[in-house]
Enzyme design. Sequence first.
Site, short mmCIF file in Angstrom:
data_model
loop_
_atom_site.label_atom_id
_atom_site.label_comp_id
_atom_site.label_asym_id
_atom_site.label_seq_id
_atom_site.Cartn_x
_atom_site.Cartn_y
_atom_site.Cartn_z
N ARG A 88 4.26 8.12 8.57
CA ARG A 88 5.41 7.18 8.94
C ARG A 88 6.36 7.90 9.36
NH1 ARG A 88 3.53 3.40 4.62
NH2 ARG A 88 5.42 2.26 3.59
N ARG A 122 5.58 -12.42 -1.03
CA ARG A 122 4.30 -11.86 -1.16
C ARG A 122 3.72 -11.65 -2.52
NH1 ARG A 122 2.80 -6.35 1.70
NH2 ARG A 122 4.36 -5.28 0.21
P1 AMP Z 1 3.16 0.81 1.53
O1 AMP Z 1 2.29 0.31 0.51
O2 AMP Z 1 2.28 1.37 2.74
O3 AMP Z 1 4.23 -0.30 1.89
O4 AMP Z 1 4.04 2.14 0.90
C1 AMP Z 1 4.80 1.87 -0.23
C2 AMP Z 1 5.74 3.17 -0.50
O5 AMP Z 1 5.00 4.20 -0.82
C3 AMP Z 1 6.52 3.21 0.81
O6 AMP Z 1 7.88 2.24 0.56
C4 AMP Z 1 7.00 4.54 0.45
O7 AMP Z 1 7.78 4.75 -0.47
C5 AMP Z 1 5.53 5.34 0.10
N1 AMP Z 1 4.94 5.74 0.97
C6 AMP Z 1 3.61 5.22 1.56
N2 AMP Z 1 3.08 5.89 2.53
C7 AMP Z 1 4.06 7.05 2.75
C8 AMP Z 1 4.12 8.02 3.73
N3 AMP Z 1 3.17 7.96 4.67
N4 AMP Z 1 5.19 8.62 3.66
C9 AMP Z 1 5.98 8.68 2.76
N5 AMP Z 1 6.28 7.99 1.78
C10 AMP Z 1 4.99 6.80 1.90
#
Ligand code: AMP
Length: 206
Positions: A88, A122
């Site tokens: 990220r 969503r």
């Molecule tokens: P996502 O399902 O990928 O949208 O992730 C949901 C949330 O999980 C994000 O908004 C972050 O708070 C946390 N998160 C997911 N992947 C990462 C990552 N690679 N680094 C840091 N936080 C993460």
Amino acid sequence: MKIILLGAPGCGKGTQAARIVQETKLPHISTGDIFRDNIARKTELGLKVKSVIDGGDLCPDELTIAIVKDRIKEDDCKNGYLLDGFPRNLVQAKALDESDAPDIVIQLFVPFEQLERRLAGRRLCSKCRSSFNTADIGERTDCPKCGGELYIRGDDNVDSVRERLAVYEQQTAPLIDYYGKQGKLVSIDADKTREEVFESVLKVIK
Ligand code: AMP
């Protein structure tokens, strides 16, 4: 094959990941799913990251990198991985390059103004995990595919969505340039139906 799916929240990474996994049998590693699973089970990790995730910010790099490094050491990753939601930011991308660099990075591109609408509408199925949008299914609460209960992700509220999109712009978008310079980036127009997007994805991975 080691694949990264890159793109802003709401671009359809999860939906495409599910299709890619069916096709390639690669293990789908979604850091967001790992965190949400820990939050649901109220583990130590889950309790640590819950408020960060609800607020739309990123979890600490050290923690996230350690989780991914451990996960890709597992047996099912010996032929590769499909990473969704990781890296990220540049710190995470460099850490991955040092341990197990990707072969290809697929960027799903959706115009920014569409993302907020996609995230706000969503709906996810608690049973089959499919994702829908109220623009297509209205306000029904049962899954059109399997009848399971639909739910709204805790971080799909207006404030968190704005924060997540800002975090993407500041921290994640620079990875487009980073992987572009490595010659590993393929950008796909993802402002289309999921079938059309998957056709483009298939061309890339075949
Ligand atoms: P996502 O399902 O990928 O949208 O992730 C949901 C949330 O999980 C994000 O908004 C972050 O708070 C946390 N998160 C997911 N992947 C990462 C990552 N690679 N680094 C840091 N936080 C993460």
